[in-house]
Scaffold this active site. Structure first.
Site, PDB file in Angstrom:
ATOM      1  CG  HIS A 501      -1.509  -1.518   0.504  1.00 57.22           C
ATOM      2  ND1 HIS A 501      -2.119  -1.973   2.497  1.00 57.22           N
ATOM      3  CD2 HIS A 501      -2.181  -1.876   0.614  1.00 57.22           C
ATOM      4  CE1 HIS A 501      -3.666  -2.368   2.138  1.00 57.22           C
ATOM      5  NE2 HIS A 501      -2.890  -2.930   0.521  1.00 57.22           N
TER       6      HIS A 501
HETATM    7  C1  LIG Z   1      -0.462  -8.920  -2.983  1.00 54.79           C
HETATM    8  C2  LIG Z   1      -1.024  -7.995  -3.135  1.00 54.79           C
HETATM    9  C3  LIG Z   1      -2.852  -7.693  -1.911  1.00 54.79           C
HETATM   10  C4  LIG Z   1      -2.968  -6.550  -1.933  1.00 54.79           C
HETATM   11  N1  LIG Z   1      -4.143  -7.174  -1.499  1.00 54.79           N
HETATM   12  C5  LIG Z   1      -4.804  -5.660  -2.133  1.00 54.79           C
HETATM   13  C6  LIG Z   1      -6.227  -5.433  -0.979  1.00 54.79           C
HETATM   14  O1  LIG Z   1      -7.112  -6.717  -0.773  1.00 54.79           O
HETATM   15  N2  LIG Z   1      -7.519  -4.137  -0.874  1.00 54.79           N
HETATM   16  C7  LIG Z   1      -6.819  -3.300  -1.900  1.00 54.79           C
HETATM   17  O2  LIG Z   1      -7.364  -2.342  -1.349  1.00 54.79           O
HETATM   18  N3  LIG Z   1      -5.060  -3.429  -2.076  1.00 54.79           N
HETATM   19  C8  LIG Z   1      -4.559  -4.540  -2.691  1.00 54.79           C
HETATM   20  N4  LIG Z   1      -3.490  -4.769  -3.338  1.00 54.79           N
HETATM   21  C9  LIG Z   1      -2.744  -3.532  -3.808  1.00 54.79           C
HETATM   22  C10 LIG Z   1      -3.464  -3.272  -5.184  1.00 54.79           C
HETATM   23  O3  LIG Z   1      -3.224  -4.382  -5.598  1.00 54.79           O
HETATM   24  C11 LIG Z   1      -3.187  -1.934  -5.718  1.00 54.79           C
HETATM   25  O4  LIG Z   1      -3.855  -1.235  -5.122  1.00 54.79           O
HETATM   26  C12 LIG Z   1      -4.064  -1.915  -6.801  1.00 54.79           C
HETATM   27  O5  LIG Z   1      -3.849  -3.561  -8.343  1.00 54.79           O
HETATM   28  C13 LIG Z   1      -3.421  -0.991  -7.615  1.00 54.79           C
HETATM   29  O6  LIG Z   1      -3.622  -0.991  -8.857  1.00 54.79           O
HETATM   30  P1  LIG Z   1      -3.241   0.237 -10.447  1.00 54.79           P
HETATM   31  O7  LIG Z   1      -3.651  -0.065 -11.760  1.00 54.79           O
HETATM   32  O8  LIG Z   1      -2.904   1.220  -9.720  1.00 54.79           O
HETATM   33  O9  LIG Z   1      -1.729  -0.542 -10.431  1.00 54.79           O
HETATM   34  P2  LIG Z   1      -1.334  -1.627 -11.231  1.00 54.79           P
HETATM   35  O10 LIG Z   1      -2.036  -3.431 -10.387  1.00 54.79           O
HETATM   36  O11 LIG Z   1       0.469  -2.375 -10.682  1.00 54.79           O
HETATM   37  O12 LIG Z   1      -0.996  -1.692 -12.519  1.00 54.79           O
HETATM   38  C14 LIG Z   1      -0.169  -0.963 -13.192  1.00 54.79           C
HETATM   39  C15 LIG Z   1       0.340  -1.822 -14.393  1.00 54.79           C
HETATM   40  O13 LIG Z   1       1.288  -0.945 -14.711  1.00 54.79           O
HETATM   41  C16 LIG Z   1       2.188  -1.986 -16.039  1.00 54.79           C
HETATM   42  N5  LIG Z   1       3.402  -1.132 -15.872  1.00 54.79           N
HETATM   43  C17 LIG Z   1       4.022  -1.265 -15.192  1.00 54.79           C
HETATM   44  N6  LIG Z   1       5.107   0.012 -15.321  1.00 54.79           N
HETATM   45  C18 LIG Z   1       5.140   0.174 -17.217  1.00 54.79           C
HETATM   46  C19 LIG Z   1       5.590   0.778 -18.199  1.00 54.79           C
HETATM   47  N7  LIG Z   1       6.773   1.635 -18.033  1.00 54.79           N
HETATM   48  N8  LIG Z   1       5.259   0.573 -19.785  1.00 54.79           N
HETATM   49  C20 LIG Z   1       3.722  -0.619 -19.570  1.00 54.79           C
HETATM   50  N9  LIG Z   1       3.603  -1.092 -17.948  1.00 54.79           N
HETATM   51  C21 LIG Z   1       4.117  -0.654 -17.011  1.00 54.79           C
HETATM   52  C22 LIG Z   1       2.505  -3.205 -14.643  1.00 54.79           C
HETATM   53  O14 LIG Z   1       2.771  -3.873 -15.251  1.00 54.79           O
HETATM   54  C23 LIG Z   1       1.098  -3.195 -13.924  1.00 54.79           C
HETATM   55  O15 LIG Z   1       0.381  -4.223 -14.472  1.00 54.79           O
HETATM   56  C24 LIG Z   1      -2.545  -5.910  -2.900  1.00 54.79           C
HETATM   57  C25 LIG Z   1      -1.798  -5.820  -3.046  1.00 54.79           C
HETATM   58  C26 LIG Z   1      -0.750  -7.552  -3.684  1.00 54.79           C
HETATM   59  C27 LIG Z   1       0.647  -7.121  -4.351  1.00 54.79           C
END
Ligand SMILES: Cc1cc2nc3c(=O)[nH]c(=O)nc-3n(C[C@H](O)[C@H](O)[C@H](O)COP(=O)(O)OP(=O)(O)OC[C@H]3O[C@@H](n4cnc5c(N)ncnc54)[C@H](O)[C@@H]3O)c2cc1C
Ligand code: SF4
Length: 571
Positions: A501
């Protein structure tokens, strides 16, 4: 030679929850969208019968390859940062759906206090309550303004729950009822109620029943398999971008996903982005994708890094507190829990689901009087039952040897005779906690890694002790014969898993002076660039972040559509 492709309306860097929601909303409205994702494509079938704890939970099958790209960490500015070479404190997602594929699904709303924390704290306790160096700020958006977008995300994901008695107002009930309550969760509920606390079922993205969402996506109920956090769901019962928003974008025929596409730079000229440059990691080819609008949705670390590498926005300067990109990195204080060991009771916690639990917010936000406490805010307290898997589940009471005969005997004895109350303490931002480019270490492409400068402060130590004591009191009332809980937090260390987080780096605010983006996640310095994700949080709340990330992504999509019509800054 760099190849330049035809222009598209919108290009998105990173396709997790943030990128996926925006792709779905914009393509439904008729825009052409290209999603560039550095990892591979994924589907539900990939997870059939993969209850392999070693491969997924301990060897991190679904996570970013740290030998190609990682972060560096130091606890203060006087020392050299070192690269994180193996996973510990947090995990970083990669591939289509991002961390949304292997998250647990705890889906809390932040409290109204969170969004106005600075003004509300000063109003109730006076300015001196904020210690020197604490750089918290209001978000530039209130809970009530964000509420309709929370509602939208919860309906898309089919969140199962019933209202938090101490939470903000809701316009609608949860779309699906709470999950089942196991005997230990019932016990926690009864005890907390007896202690005059306000327990409620953990809002869960693991479906409690079959559900069809407003986009027409039908999913089945959770099987309580216990292989949820760090695993993809073989049933599609866990809401993730691949089974909710990405199919909606695909169905429009206007979304093109390019996997294995690592975005290296946002290209810009005269305060406007013209597109992005990325590398096809299967061929090494450099490609320019021109676009009218650029959405950066690549998680906290790469959102910040991409802007710094691209020279977009003003880099944060910790010595003056001026500048924005990299400002207010914050984390979480999760060690304020209590482990209870029972001599006579068995709980069978091997069954469970990623977001099965009961929570209470009596010690979260400003729900209690902080006048005589040396900290502000608080954290949610939860008894969760995610599924105690065979390898990592070795609960032993303090005083047990860490190996050998005694350890084996106790870990067998207590495998089914222990419970753990957890807490997620909020994390305030400080002038000297920030992200910048590491001067020494580089990724596989030769670009500087992102560097974290962070440590726990007095605020965190006091908060952790307070939450640990409260958790232990509940555990005592639950009848545990032996209770272990934190007495002293100590410095932050990056080796032990705590929570994924991370927040900040590209924060939102009411004006350009103290933030990088406005409350539509639109950059003050480049109005056709939108930066989405927990990087936008000015500090961290006492909950998991993703409901707020999802809500802000829906609001950003609305902002982009309005920008498309009118242009200019939306705020
Ligand atoms: C094990 C685990 C358990 C979790 N459990 C919870 C929970 O229970 N509740 C909760 O609220 N949150 C939880 N989280 C956090 C939650 O997963 C994230 O807050 C959420 O998925 C974030 O979404 P996002 O799209 O912002 O980022 P991400 O899901 O990180 O997506 C970002 C994407 O960008 C891609 N990327 C990065 N850099 C580049 C680049 N240079 N070029 C192209 N692509 C790129 C990555 O590959 C990724 O696919 C957990 C996280 C983990 C790891
Ligand atoms: S616990 Fe439920 S939601 Fe999680 S992976 Fe198992 S079946 Fe899917």
């Amino acid at each position: 030679m760099v190849k330049t492709l035809p222009k598209t309306d919108v290009v998105i860097a990173g396709v997790g929850w943030s990128g996926g929601i925006i792709a779905a909303e914009l393509t439904k409205a008729g825009l052409n969208v290209v999603g560039l994702e550095r990892g591979k494509e994924r589907k539900t079938e990939d997870y059939f019968m993969v209850h392999d704890e070693l491969r997924y939970a301990l060897r991190y099958e679904l996570f970013q390859d740290l030998s190609k790209e990682t972060i560096t960490f130091r606890s203060n500015e006087k020392i050299r940062a070192l690269p994180m070479r193996s996973y510990g404190s947090f995990l970083i997602g990669t591939g289509l759906g991002g961390s949304g594929v292997h998250w647990n699904g705890h889906t809390y709303r932040f409290l109204p206090y969170d969004f106005q924390i600075r003004s509300k704290t000063i109003e109730r306790y006076g300015k001196n309550k904020l210690p020197p160096g604490m750089s918290i700020q209001d978000w530039g958006i209130t809970y009530d303004e964000l509420e309709p977008y929370y509602d939208k995300f919860e309906k898309t994901a089919g969140i199962s729950g019933s209202p938090n008695p101490l939470g903000g107002k809701r316009s609608n009930p949860y779309p699906t009822p709470p999950m089942k309550k196991s005997p230990s969760l019932q016990k926690f509920t009864d005890v907390a109620t007896r202690l005059n606390l306000h327990p409620y079922p953990l809002p869960s993205a693991n479906l409690s029943e079959n559900y069809t969402n407003p986009d027409g996506i039908a999913r089945v109920a959770c099987q309580y398999c216990g292989y949820c956090e760090r695993f993809g769901c073989e049933y599609g019962a866990k809401a993730d971008p691949v089974v909710t928003v990405i199919p909606v974008a695909n169905k429009t025929g206007k979304f093109e996903i390019r996997s294995h596409s690592d975005v290296r730079r946002v290209i810009h000229k005269g305060g406007k982005a013209t597109g992005v440059m990325y590398i096809d990691v299967t061929t090494g080819e450099e490609i320019i994708q021109p676009a009218d609008i650029v959405v950066v949705a690549s998680y906290v670390f790469n959102n910040t890094r991409l802007l710094l590498l691209s020279g977009l926005g003003k880099p944060y300067d910790p010595s003056t507190g001026k500048g924005a990109i990299g400002k207010n990195y914050a984390y979480q204080v999760v060690k304020g829990g209590a482990a209870g060991f029972f001599e006579k009771e068995q709980f069978n916690t091997y069954a469970g689901a990623g977001a099965l639990g009961v929570s209470l917010d009596d010690y979260n936000g400003d729900n209690f009087d902080h006048s005589n406490l040396n900290f502000i805010h608080g954290g949610v307290i939860t008894l969760a039952q995610a599924g105690a898997r065979p390898i990592q589940n070795n609960p032993v009471p303090s005083g047990t040897a860490t190996w050998g005969k005694e350890f084996k005997a106790n870990s067998l004895k207590y495998a089914n005779q222990s419970l753990s109350i957890g807490s997620q303490g909020s994390s305030m931002s400080y002038q000297h906690h920030y992200l910048d480019l590491d001067p020494t270490y580089k990724d596989a492409f030769g670009d500087p890694l992102i560097r974290i400068t962070f440590d726990f402060e007095e605020q965190d130590r006091e908060l952790a002790k307070f939450l640990a004591l409260k958790s232990s009191e509940i555990m005592k009332e639950m009848g545990a014969d032996h209770i272990d809980y934190l007495k002293d937090l100590g410095p932050y260390e990056i080796m032990t898993y705590q929570s994924t987080h991370n927040t900040g780096g590209v924060i939102m605010g009411a004006n350009a002076g103290d933030s990088a983006i406005n409350n539509y996640c639109q950059m003050w310095d480049a109005d056709n660039v939108f930066v989405v994700g927990a990087s936008s949080f000015p500090q961290n709340a006492g909950y998991n972040p993703t409901n707020t990330v999802g809500a802000l992504a829906y609001r950003t999509a609305e902002g982009i559509l309005s920008y498309r019509k009118k242009g200019g800054l939306l705020v």
